[in-house]
Design a protein around this motif. Structure first.
Motif, PDB file in Angstrom:
ATOM      1  N   THR A  15      -4.393   2.419  -3.636  1.00 21.87           N
ATOM      2  CA  THR A  15      -3.753   1.759  -2.483  1.00 21.87           C
ATOM      3  C   THR A  15      -2.255   1.614  -2.771  1.00 21.87           C
ATOM      4  O   THR A  15      -1.805   1.829  -3.911  1.00 21.87           O
ATOM      5  CB  THR A  15      -4.298   0.321  -2.285  1.00 21.87           C
ATOM      6  OG1 THR A  15      -3.951  -0.457  -3.437  1.00 21.87           O
ATOM      7  CG2 THR A  15      -5.801   0.279  -2.079  1.00 21.87           C
ATOM      8  N   GLY A  16      -1.518   1.151  -1.761  1.00 21.13           N
ATOM      9  CA  GLY A  16      -0.111   0.833  -1.986  1.00 21.13           C
ATOM     10  C   GLY A  16       0.039  -0.354  -2.920  1.00 21.13           C
ATOM     11  O   GLY A  16       0.960  -0.397  -3.747  1.00 21.13           O
ATOM     12  N   LEU A  17      -0.867  -1.305  -2.786  1.00 24.86           N
ATOM     13  CA  LEU A  17      -0.832  -2.471  -3.684  1.00 24.86           C
ATOM     14  C   LEU A  17      -1.043  -2.028  -5.129  1.00 24.86           C
ATOM     15  O   LEU A  17      -0.321  -2.472  -6.039  1.00 24.86           O
ATOM     16  CB  LEU A  17      -1.910  -3.490  -3.258  1.00 24.86           C
ATOM     17  CG  LEU A  17      -2.065  -4.737  -4.112  1.00 24.86           C
ATOM     18  CD1 LEU A  17      -0.782  -5.546  -4.187  1.00 24.86           C
ATOM     19  CD2 LEU A  17      -3.180  -5.633  -3.554  1.00 24.86           C
ATOM     20  N   LEU A  49       2.187  -0.397  -6.448  1.00 28.27           N
ATOM     21  CA  LEU A  49       3.200  -1.382  -6.861  1.00 28.27           C
ATOM     22  C   LEU A  49       2.823  -2.016  -8.195  1.00 28.27           C
ATOM     23  O   LEU A  49       3.630  -2.129  -9.111  1.00 28.27           O
ATOM     24  CB  LEU A  49       3.334  -2.465  -5.785  1.00 28.27           C
ATOM     25  CG  LEU A  49       4.117  -2.049  -4.542  1.00 28.27           C
ATOM     26  CD1 LEU A  49       3.747  -2.931  -3.352  1.00 28.27           C
ATOM     27  CD2 LEU A  49       5.618  -2.136  -4.814  1.00 28.27           C
ATOM     28  N   THR A 108       8.981  -8.984   3.897  1.00 29.33           N
ATOM     29  CA  THR A 108       8.191  -7.788   3.582  1.00 29.33           C
ATOM     30  C   THR A 108       6.730  -8.116   3.791  1.00 29.33           C
ATOM     31  O   THR A 108       6.363  -9.275   4.005  1.00 29.33           O
ATOM     32  CB  THR A 108       8.421  -7.318   2.131  1.00 29.33           C
ATOM     33  OG1 THR A 108       7.630  -6.142   1.882  1.00 29.33           O
ATOM     34  CG2 THR A 108       8.028  -8.373   1.112  1.00 29.33           C
ATOM     35  N   ALA A 159       1.969  -7.720   0.225  1.00 24.94           N
ATOM     36  CA  ALA A 159       1.526  -6.923  -0.928  1.00 24.94           C
ATOM     37  C   ALA A 159       2.636  -6.741  -1.965  1.00 24.94           C
ATOM     38  O   ALA A 159       2.353  -6.639  -3.162  1.00 24.94           O
ATOM     39  CB  ALA A 159       1.021  -5.558  -0.466  1.00 24.94           C
ATOM     40  N   THR A 160       3.899  -6.694  -1.522  1.00 25.02           N
ATOM     41  CA  THR A 160       5.004  -6.520  -2.485  1.00 25.02           C
ATOM     42  C   THR A 160       4.965  -7.664  -3.495  1.00 25.02           C
ATOM     43  O   THR A 160       5.099  -7.452  -4.708  1.00 25.02           O
ATOM     44  CB  THR A 160       6.365  -6.512  -1.746  1.00 25.02           C
ATOM     45  OG1 THR A 160       6.258  -5.743  -0.548  1.00 25.02           O
ATOM     46  CG2 THR A 160       7.459  -5.936  -2.623  1.00 25.02           C
ATOM     47  N   LEU A 213      11.884  -1.305   4.528  1.00 25.96           N
ATOM     48  CA  LEU A 213      10.999  -1.893   5.535  1.00 25.96           C
ATOM     49  C   LEU A 213      11.145  -1.210   6.895  1.00 25.96           C
ATOM     50  O   LEU A 213      12.249  -0.837   7.290  1.00 25.96           O
ATOM     51  CB  LEU A 213      11.283  -3.391   5.659  1.00 25.96           C
ATOM     52  CG  LEU A 213      10.154  -4.211   6.284  1.00 25.96           C
ATOM     53  CD1 LEU A 213       8.919  -4.252   5.381  1.00 25.96           C
ATOM     54  CD2 LEU A 213      10.611  -5.623   6.596  1.00 25.96           C
ATOM     55  N   ASP A 246       9.724  -0.052  -3.079  1.00 31.38           N
ATOM     56  CA  ASP A 246       8.533  -0.143  -2.237  1.00 31.38           C
ATOM     57  C   ASP A 246       8.806   0.725  -1.009  1.00 31.38           C
ATOM     58  O   ASP A 246       9.499   0.322  -0.067  1.00 31.38           O
ATOM     59  CB  ASP A 246       8.253  -1.598  -1.835  1.00 31.38           C
ATOM     60  CG  ASP A 246       6.988  -1.733  -0.987  1.00 31.38           C
ATOM     61  OD1 ASP A 246       6.593  -0.731  -0.356  1.00 31.38           O
ATOM     62  OD2 ASP A 246       6.424  -2.836  -0.929  1.00 31.38           O
ATOM     63  N   GLN A 281       6.376   2.069   3.553  1.00 28.40           N
ATOM     64  CA  GLN A 281       6.576   2.340   4.981  1.00 28.40           C
ATOM     65  C   GLN A 281       7.606   3.457   5.166  1.00 28.40           C
ATOM     66  O   GLN A 281       8.157   3.590   6.252  1.00 28.40           O
ATOM     67  CB  GLN A 281       7.046   1.062   5.697  1.00 28.40           C
ATOM     68  CG  GLN A 281       6.053  -0.083   5.594  1.00 28.40           C
ATOM     69  CD  GLN A 281       6.417  -1.301   6.423  1.00 28.40           C
ATOM     70  OE1 GLN A 281       7.406  -1.308   7.153  1.00 28.40           O
ATOM     71  NE2 GLN A 281       5.624  -2.340   6.322  1.00 28.40           N
ATOM     72  N   SER A 337       2.049   3.872   0.275  1.00 26.06           N
ATOM     73  CA  SER A 337       0.703   3.547   0.770  1.00 26.06           C
ATOM     74  C   SER A 337       0.300   4.614   1.773  1.00 26.06           C
ATOM     75  O   SER A 337       1.134   5.099   2.543  1.00 26.06           O
ATOM     76  CB  SER A 337       0.740   2.183   1.472  1.00 26.06           C
ATOM     77  OG  SER A 337      -0.377   2.041   2.329  1.00 26.06           O
ATOM     78  N   TYR A 374      -2.303   3.868   3.864  1.00 26.01           N
ATOM     79  CA  TYR A 374      -3.077   3.101   4.852  1.00 26.01           C
ATOM     80  C   TYR A 374      -3.033   3.902   6.177  1.00 26.01           C
ATOM     81  O   TYR A 374      -1.989   4.480   6.511  1.00 26.01           O
ATOM     82  CB  TYR A 374      -2.411   1.728   5.005  1.00 26.01           C
ATOM     83  CG  TYR A 374      -3.030   0.826   6.023  1.00 26.01           C
ATOM     84  CD1 TYR A 374      -4.158   0.072   5.722  1.00 26.01           C
ATOM     85  CD2 TYR A 374      -2.474   0.713   7.299  1.00 26.01           C
ATOM     86  CE1 TYR A 374      -4.735  -0.765   6.671  1.00 26.01           C
ATOM     87  CE2 TYR A 374      -3.036  -0.122   8.246  1.00 26.01           C
ATOM     88  CZ  TYR A 374      -4.169  -0.851   7.933  1.00 26.01           C
ATOM     89  OH  TYR A 374      -4.726  -1.670   8.871  1.00 26.01           O
ATOM     90  N   LYS A 411       0.090   4.363   8.508  1.00 28.49           N
ATOM     91  CA  LYS A 411       1.416   4.754   7.991  1.00 28.49           C
ATOM     92  C   LYS A 411       1.849   6.098   8.580  1.00 28.49           C
ATOM     93  O   LYS A 411       1.020   6.850   9.108  1.00 28.49           O
ATOM     94  CB  LYS A 411       1.370   4.876   6.465  1.00 28.49           C
ATOM     95  CG  LYS A 411       0.904   3.623   5.751  1.00 28.49           C
ATOM     96  CD  LYS A 411       1.871   2.483   5.925  1.00 28.49           C
ATOM     97  CE  LYS A 411       1.435   1.302   5.083  1.00 28.49           C
ATOM     98  NZ  LYS A 411       2.138   0.072   5.417  1.00 28.49           N
ATOM     99  N   GLY A 427      -5.290   4.637   0.280  1.00 27.75           N
ATOM    100  CA  GLY A 427      -4.699   5.563  -0.690  1.00 27.75           C
ATOM    101  C   GLY A 427      -3.306   5.099  -1.032  1.00 27.75           C
ATOM    102  O   GLY A 427      -2.689   4.319  -0.289  1.00 27.75           O
ATOM    103  N   TYR A 449       6.476  -9.432  10.198  1.00 24.15           N
ATOM    104  CA  TYR A 449       5.215 -10.133  10.010  1.00 24.15           C
ATOM    105  C   TYR A 449       5.374 -11.549  10.550  1.00 24.15           C
ATOM    106  O   TYR A 449       6.462 -12.116  10.418  1.00 24.15           O
ATOM    107  CB  TYR A 449       4.842 -10.112   8.523  1.00 24.15           C
ATOM    108  CG  TYR A 449       4.631  -8.661   8.093  1.00 24.15           C
ATOM    109  CD1 TYR A 449       3.416  -8.026   8.292  1.00 24.15           C
ATOM    110  CD2 TYR A 449       5.692  -7.930   7.571  1.00 24.15           C
ATOM    111  CE1 TYR A 449       3.244  -6.672   7.948  1.00 24.15           C
ATOM    112  CE2 TYR A 449       5.519  -6.588   7.238  1.00 24.15           C
ATOM    113  CZ  TYR A 449       4.300  -5.977   7.431  1.00 24.15           C
ATOM    114  OH  TYR A 449       4.149  -4.653   7.131  1.00 24.15           O
TER     115      TYR A 449
HETATM  116  C1  LIG Z   1       5.898  -2.750   2.532  1.00 27.80           C
HETATM  117  C2  LIG Z   1       4.483  -2.596   2.063  1.00 27.80           C
HETATM  118  N1  LIG Z   1       4.194  -2.778   0.765  1.00 27.80           N
HETATM  119  C3  LIG Z   1       2.951  -2.622   0.310  1.00 27.80           C
HETATM  120  C4  LIG Z   1       1.902  -2.274   1.125  1.00 27.80           C
HETATM  121  C5  LIG Z   1       0.528  -2.192   0.567  1.00 27.80           C
HETATM  122  O1  LIG Z   1      -0.124  -0.977   0.819  1.00 27.80           O
HETATM  123  P1  LIG Z   1      -1.720  -0.923   0.936  1.00 27.80           P
HETATM  124  O2  LIG Z   1      -2.123  -1.495   2.245  1.00 27.80           O
HETATM  125  O3  LIG Z   1      -2.034   0.530   0.825  1.00 27.80           O
HETATM  126  O4  LIG Z   1      -2.268  -1.700  -0.229  1.00 27.80           O
HETATM  127  C6  LIG Z   1       2.170  -2.028   2.485  1.00 27.80           C
HETATM  128  C7  LIG Z   1       1.142  -1.555   3.441  1.00 27.80           C
HETATM  129  O5  LIG Z   1       0.207  -2.064   3.865  1.00 27.80           O
HETATM  130  C8  LIG Z   1       3.483  -2.232   2.971  1.00 27.80           C
HETATM  131  O6  LIG Z   1       3.762  -2.056   4.275  1.00 27.80           O
END
Ligand SMILES: Cc1ncc(COP(=O)(O)O)c(C=O)c1O
Length: 370
Positions: free
Chosen positions: A60-62, A65, A86, A89-90, A134, A158, A161, A182, A184, A187, A195, A313
């Motif tokens: 994942t994106g998480l 990071l 942001t 997840a960051t 962002l 990060d 996006q 990410s 997701y 995206k 992924g 957000y």
């Molecule tokens: C700026 C940012 N960072 C981190 C993430 C985390 O990615 P993921 O949802 O794949 O864990 C996302 C997306 O959801 C994001 O938009």
């Protein structure tokens, strides 16, 4: 009523249906389900697109990071500077390794981290800065890199996006010590599940991320560090291989839609339209975010007209119960705090038609006339 969707993934995938089915069918038949050949192919293709030497597919994106911070040497008790504005997840990735996210306010025009506010929060514990590109717009990396260099800090981008965003001609994700993405589904380059990807030009950092994503193993059953299981799924890689060649087209179309929105929304009182970057390739419009003090009313009005919107957000990190300990940092986040009540993301996807953009702009104008 005819709906203008916020995103339309079914429309996006329709022309690729046969190719995707074929690619997934191949995985079914070859049986190499974990880190299969499709993952290698996608890593190579993605690295080339970004302009980075290495790309390592993760869950994942998480995960991307978290693994990037760990590879960069961030440890429990360290501090990492992240933007207040942001996706959570960051910050969660910093917390996941026991480090502390330190929030910095954003620029009121780009909504990205304001580099002039970074120096005052650097302490002896600071290990890294994590600028976020962002909404798909390149953060001011030159300024961030200069501050990082003078303080000996790592820079983890990060770019979750920002698939294909350029910063002064270089791919976002290839400029800092490590980049993170990410996949997701929503995206600009999205899988059909989760992924992520870590990118870097540094051989040692790449090797470390590869080890951590797979139990910290050097080779099978030889573990040199306490890793995790955070591998990119082979089926998702197979799908992403089909989609990657269309990313440039998709980003161009999003930019085209953004220009139409800019024209269609110009001059409507009370609406702040995003200022397009001087370099058109510095924004891939993952999101098209306007601002108005009557955001909730406008969102409701558009919804009644069949126009779907989002808010990215609505509750900033320092106001989330999960980060009660960061509530006091709100005092130095006035822009982040204010815009959370004003931002509205309009429909944005590559297949968005000129007529749909006109309908959205017409509805926004009608709301402000009423
Ligand atoms: C700026 C940012 N960072 C981190 C993430 C985390 O990615 P993921 O949802 O794949 O864990 C996302 C997306 O959801 C994001 O938009």
């Amino acid at each position: 009523m005819d709906i203008v969707p916020f995103v339309d993934l079914a429309a996006h995938h329709a022309p690729l249906r046969d190719q995707i089915q074929e690619a997934v069918g191949k995985v079914l038949l070859h049986g190499k389900y974990i880190l299969g050949p499709e993952v290698d192919t996608f890593e190579q293709g993605f690295a080339a697109m970004v302009g980075a030497k290495h790309a390592i597919g993760v869950g994942t994106g998480l995960d991307a990071l978290r693994l990037a911070f760990e590879a960069a040497g961030v440890q429990a008790g360290d501090e990492v500077i992240v933007p207040g504005n942001t996706f959570i997840a960051t910050a969660l990735a910093v917390s996941a390794i026991g480090a502390v996210p330190v929030l910095v306010d954003c620029d009121p025009v780009t909504y990205n981290i304001d580099p002039s506010l970074i120096r005052p929060v650097i302490t002896r514990k600071t290990k890294a800065i994590c600028p976020v590109h962002l909404y798909g717009q390149a953060a001011d990396l030159d300024a961030v890199l200069a501050i990082a260099a003078e303080s000996g800090l790592k820079v983890i981008e990060d770019a979750c996006q920002a698939h294909g965003t350029k910063c002064n001609g270089r791919g976002c994700g290839s400029i800092g010590d490590l980049g993170t993405f990410s996949f997701y589904p929503g995206k600009n380059l999205g899988a059909m599940g989760d992924g992520g990807m870590v990118t870097t030009n540094d051989d040692d950092l790449a090797a470390k991320v590869r080890r951590i994503r797979s139990y910290g193993e050097l080779k099978k059953y030889h573990h040199v560090e306490k890793g995790v299981n955070a591998r990119l799924d082979t089926v998702q890689a197979a799908i992403l291989n089909v989609k990657l060649p269309r990313l440039g087209w998709a980003n161009d179309n999003r930019r085209r839609a953004a220009r139409l929105y800019e024209r269609g929304l110009a001059g409507i009182p009370g609406i702040v339209v995003p200022k397009g970057p001087d370099d058109e390739f510095a924004h891939i419009y993952h999101l098209f975010v306007i601002r108005t003090s009557r955001r909730d009313e406008l969102q409701q009005f558009l919804n009644q007209k069949g126009i779907q919107t989002g808010i990215h957000y609505p509750i900033p990190i320092h106001k989330q119960p999960a980060y009660a300990e960061l509530a006091s940092s709100g005092a130095r986040l006035p822009v982040t705090t204010t815009i959370a009540d004003e931002i509205l993301s309009l429909p944005m996807f590559p297949e968005l038609t000129e007529a749909q953009v006109a309908r959205v702009c017409g509805a926004v104008a009608e709301f402000h006339r009423a």
